[in-house]
Design a protein around this motif. Structure first.
Motif, PDB file in Angstrom:
ATOM      1  N   ALA A  10       0.840  -1.210   0.000  1.00  0.00           N
ATOM      2  CA  ALA A  10       0.000   0.000   0.000  1.00  0.00           C
ATOM      3  C   ALA A  10       0.871   1.255   0.000  1.00  0.00           C
ATOM      4  O   ALA A  10       0.572   2.227  -0.702  1.00  0.00           O
ATOM      5  N   GLU A  11       1.964   1.230   0.747  1.00  0.00           N
ATOM      6  CA  GLU A  11       2.862   2.387   0.801  1.00  0.00           C
ATOM      7  C   GLU A  11       3.531   2.628  -0.551  1.00  0.00           C
ATOM      8  O   GLU A  11       3.644   3.771  -1.001  1.00  0.00           O
ATOM      9  N   GLN A  12       3.962   1.553  -1.209  1.00  0.00           N
ATOM     10  CA  GLN A  12       4.593   1.696  -2.518  1.00  0.00           C
ATOM     11  C   GLN A  12       3.601   2.243  -3.556  1.00  0.00           C
ATOM     12  O   GLN A  12       3.971   3.055  -4.408  1.00  0.00           O
ATOM     13  N   ILE A  13       2.357   1.802  -3.469  1.00  0.00           N
ATOM     14  CA  ILE A  13       1.335   2.302  -4.392  1.00  0.00           C
ATOM     15  C   ILE A  13       1.094   3.790  -4.149  1.00  0.00           C
ATOM     16  O   ILE A  13       1.061   4.589  -5.089  1.00  0.00           O
ATOM     17  N   THR A  14       0.960   4.158  -2.885  1.00  0.00           N
ATOM     18  CA  THR A  14       0.758   5.571  -2.539  1.00  0.00           C
ATOM     19  C   THR A  14       1.917   6.415  -3.031  1.00  0.00           C
ATOM     20  O   THR A  14       1.715   7.487  -3.613  1.00  0.00           O
ATOM     21  N   ASP A  15       3.145   5.942  -2.814  1.00  0.00           N
ATOM     22  CA  ASP A  15       4.329   6.659  -3.300  1.00  0.00           C
ATOM     23  C   ASP A  15       4.295   6.794  -4.823  1.00  0.00           C
ATOM     24  O   ASP A  15       4.569   7.862  -5.367  1.00  0.00           O
ATOM     25  N   GLY A  16       3.960   5.712  -5.510  1.00  0.00           N
ATOM     26  CA  GLY A  16       3.913   5.729  -6.965  1.00  0.00           C
ATOM     27  C   GLY A  16       2.854   6.672  -7.495  1.00  0.00           C
ATOM     28  O   GLY A  16       3.066   7.376  -8.484  1.00  0.00           O
ATOM     29  N   LEU A  17       1.705   6.720  -6.830  1.00  0.00           N
ATOM     30  CA  LEU A  17       0.634   7.612  -7.263  1.00  0.00           C
ATOM     31  C   LEU A  17       0.971   9.074  -6.986  1.00  0.00           C
ATOM     32  O   LEU A  17       0.375   9.962  -7.597  1.00  0.00           O
ATOM     33  N   GLY A  18       1.940   9.313  -6.112  1.00  0.00           N
ATOM     34  CA  GLY A  18       2.374  10.679  -5.856  1.00  0.00           C
ATOM     35  C   GLY A  18       2.894  11.358  -7.110  1.00  0.00           C
ATOM     36  O   GLY A  18       2.767  12.567  -7.268  1.00  0.00           O
ATOM     37  N   GLY A  19       3.457  10.588  -8.019  1.00  0.00           N
ATOM     38  CA  GLY A  19       3.950  11.130  -9.283  1.00  0.00           C
ATOM     39  C   GLY A  19       2.937  11.026 -10.412  1.00  0.00           C
ATOM     40  O   GLY A  19       3.244  11.349 -11.552  1.00  0.00           O
ATOM     41  N   LEU A  20       1.743  10.566 -10.085  1.00  0.00           N
ATOM     42  CA  LEU A  20       0.686  10.376 -11.088  1.00  0.00           C
ATOM     43  C   LEU A  20      -0.602  11.037 -10.587  1.00  0.00           C
ATOM     44  O   LEU A  20      -1.570  10.364 -10.218  1.00  0.00           O
ATOM     45  N   PRO A  21      -0.626  12.363 -10.541  1.00  0.00           N
ATOM     46  CA  PRO A  21      -1.746  13.057  -9.891  1.00  0.00           C
ATOM     47  C   PRO A  21      -3.112  12.845 -10.528  1.00  0.00           C
ATOM     48  O   PRO A  21      -4.133  13.044  -9.869  1.00  0.00           O
ATOM     49  N   GLU A  22      -3.163  12.434 -11.779  1.00  0.00           N
ATOM     50  CA  GLU A  22      -4.453  12.221 -12.450  1.00  0.00           C
ATOM     51  C   GLU A  22      -5.038  10.829 -12.168  1.00  0.00           C
ATOM     52  O   GLU A  22      -6.163  10.536 -12.566  1.00  0.00           O
ATOM     53  N   TRP A  23      -4.267   9.990 -11.489  1.00  0.00           N
ATOM     54  CA  TRP A  23      -4.676   8.614 -11.224  1.00  0.00           C
ATOM     55  C   TRP A  23      -5.140   8.479  -9.780  1.00  0.00           C
ATOM     56  O   TRP A  23      -4.651   9.159  -8.893  1.00  0.00           O
ATOM     57  N   SER A  24      -6.076   7.540  -9.560  1.00  0.00           N
ATOM     58  CA  SER A  24      -6.532   7.264  -8.201  1.00  0.00           C
ATOM     59  C   SER A  24      -6.676   5.756  -8.017  1.00  0.00           C
ATOM     60  O   SER A  24      -6.787   5.003  -8.991  1.00  0.00           O
ATOM     61  N   LEU A  25      -6.668   5.351  -6.775  1.00  0.00           N
ATOM     62  CA  LEU A  25      -6.815   3.944  -6.429  1.00  0.00           C
ATOM     63  C   LEU A  25      -8.281   3.680  -6.114  1.00  0.00           C
ATOM     64  O   LEU A  25      -8.882   4.385  -5.300  1.00  0.00           O
ATOM     65  N   ALA A  26      -8.863   2.690  -6.784  1.00  0.00           N
ATOM     66  CA  ALA A  26     -10.252   2.310  -6.540  1.00  0.00           C
ATOM     67  C   ALA A  26     -10.441   0.848  -6.903  1.00  0.00           C
ATOM     68  O   ALA A  26     -10.013   0.411  -7.972  1.00  0.00           O
ATOM     69  N   ASP A  27     -11.062   0.106  -6.017  1.00  0.00           N
ATOM     70  CA  ASP A  27     -11.388  -1.299  -6.280  1.00  0.00           C
ATOM     71  C   ASP A  27     -10.173  -2.125  -6.684  1.00  0.00           C
ATOM     72  O   ASP A  27     -10.245  -2.956  -7.589  1.00  0.00           O
ATOM     73  N   GLY A  28      -9.036  -1.857  -6.054  1.00  0.00           N
ATOM     74  CA  GLY A  28      -7.839  -2.650  -6.307  1.00  0.00           C
ATOM     75  C   GLY A  28      -7.138  -2.347  -7.615  1.00  0.00           C
ATOM     76  O   GLY A  28      -6.286  -3.115  -8.055  1.00  0.00           O
ATOM     77  N   MET A  29      -7.503  -1.238  -8.246  1.00  0.00           N
ATOM     78  CA  MET A  29      -6.887  -0.836  -9.510  1.00  0.00           C
ATOM     79  C   MET A  29      -6.559   0.646  -9.445  1.00  0.00           C
ATOM     80  O   MET A  29      -7.163   1.379  -8.665  1.00  0.00           O
ATOM     81  N   ILE A  30      -5.608   1.068 -10.289  1.00  0.00           N
ATOM     82  CA  ILE A  30      -5.406   2.501 -10.442  1.00  0.00           C
ATOM     83  C   ILE A  30      -6.162   2.928 -11.687  1.00  0.00           C
ATOM     84  O   ILE A  30      -6.177   2.212 -12.693  1.00  0.00           O
ATOM     85  N   ARG A  31      -6.814   4.096 -11.615  1.00  0.00           N
ATOM     86  CA  ARG A  31      -7.733   4.523 -12.667  1.00  0.00           C
ATOM     87  C   ARG A  31      -7.512   5.980 -13.045  1.00  0.00           C
ATOM     88  O   ARG A  31      -7.191   6.805 -12.195  1.00  0.00           O
ATOM     89  N   ARG A  32      -7.752   6.250 -14.310  1.00  0.00           N
ATOM     90  CA  ARG A  32      -7.761   7.620 -14.813  1.00  0.00           C
ATOM     91  C   ARG A  32      -8.809   7.718 -15.905  1.00  0.00           C
ATOM     92  O   ARG A  32      -8.895   6.849 -16.777  1.00  0.00           O
ATOM     93  N   THR A  33      -9.590   8.793 -15.863  1.00  0.00           N
ATOM     94  CA  THR A  33     -10.552   9.077 -16.922  1.00  0.00           C
ATOM     95  C   THR A  33     -10.094  10.324 -17.664  1.00  0.00           C
ATOM     96  O   THR A  33      -9.731  11.323 -17.037  1.00  0.00           O
ATOM     97  N   VAL A  34     -10.108  10.230 -18.979  1.00  0.00           N
ATOM     98  CA  VAL A  34      -9.684  11.308 -19.860  1.00  0.00           C
ATOM     99  C   VAL A  34     -10.888  11.718 -20.704  1.00  0.00           C
ATOM    100  O   VAL A  34     -11.620  10.854 -21.195  1.00  0.00           O
ATOM    101  N   THR A  35     -11.075  13.017 -20.881  1.00  0.00           N
ATOM    102  CA  THR A  35     -12.079  13.495 -21.824  1.00  0.00           C
ATOM    103  C   THR A  35     -11.339  13.981 -23.064  1.00  0.00           C
ATOM    104  O   THR A  35     -10.619  14.983 -23.021  1.00  0.00           O
ATOM    105  N   ALA A  36     -11.508  13.240 -24.144  1.00  0.00           N
ATOM    106  CA  ALA A  36     -10.852  13.576 -25.412  1.00  0.00           C
ATOM    107  C   ALA A  36     -11.615  14.709 -26.091  1.00  0.00           C
ATOM    108  O   ALA A  36     -12.805  14.904 -25.839  1.00  0.00           O
ATOM    109  N   PRO A  37     -10.948  15.448 -26.966  1.00  0.00           N
ATOM    110  CA  PRO A  37     -11.622  16.547 -27.653  1.00  0.00           C
ATOM    111  C   PRO A  37     -12.730  16.073 -28.602  1.00  0.00           C
ATOM    112  O   PRO A  37     -13.695  16.792 -28.827  1.00  0.00           O
ATOM    113  N   THR A  38     -12.587  14.861 -29.143  1.00  0.00           N
ATOM    114  CA  THR A  38     -13.602  14.278 -30.024  1.00  0.00           C
ATOM    115  C   THR A  38     -13.656  12.778 -29.768  1.00  0.00           C
ATOM    116  O   THR A  38     -12.731  12.203 -29.173  1.00  0.00           O
ATOM    117  N   PHE A  39     -14.711  12.139 -30.225  1.00  0.00           N
ATOM    118  CA  PHE A  39     -14.821  10.691 -30.104  1.00  0.00           C
ATOM    119  C   PHE A  39     -13.664  10.002 -30.825  1.00  0.00           C
ATOM    120  O   PHE A  39     -13.023   9.095 -30.280  1.00  0.00           O
TER     121      PHE A  39
END
Length: 106
Positions: A10-39
């Protein structure tokens, strides 16, 4: 079967996510949602991530909802998050940054 990396603590994951501010931990996975300019830009982003995933032999879960693309990373064989997931998240962040620049949003 290739060697499976060890799941991070858990500590290593938290440390790793420190450099990935757009990502979050949820349901045992790291996740990011992006809104693209077009489909089509979102689909192209997914294609680029798929190409990277094939090269790494490490495949994310991807959900496309019109322009919103969600990436979810975990190493299923390790039953957790590994260095591969953090590495792939960094690569995805780079592809997202290129998408934004290519769209002229700079």
């Amino acid at each position: 079967m290739a060697d499976v990396p060890d799941a991070l603590s858990a500590e290593q994951i938290t440390d790793g996510l420190g450099g990935l501010p757009e990502w979050s931990l949820a349901d045992g996975m790291i996740r990011r949602t992006v809104t693209a300019p077009t489909f089509l830009a979102g689909v192209e982003l997914v294609r680029q991530v798929a190409e990277v995933a094939e090269g790494m032999n490490h495949h994310p879960d991807i959900d496309i909802r019109w322009r919103r693309v969600t990436f979810a990373l975990a190493t299923h064989d390790a039953d957790g998050i590994t260095f591969l997931d953090l590495e792939q998240a960094r690569i995805i962040d780079g592809l997202v940054a290129e998408l934004t620049v290519a769209d002229g949003a700079s």
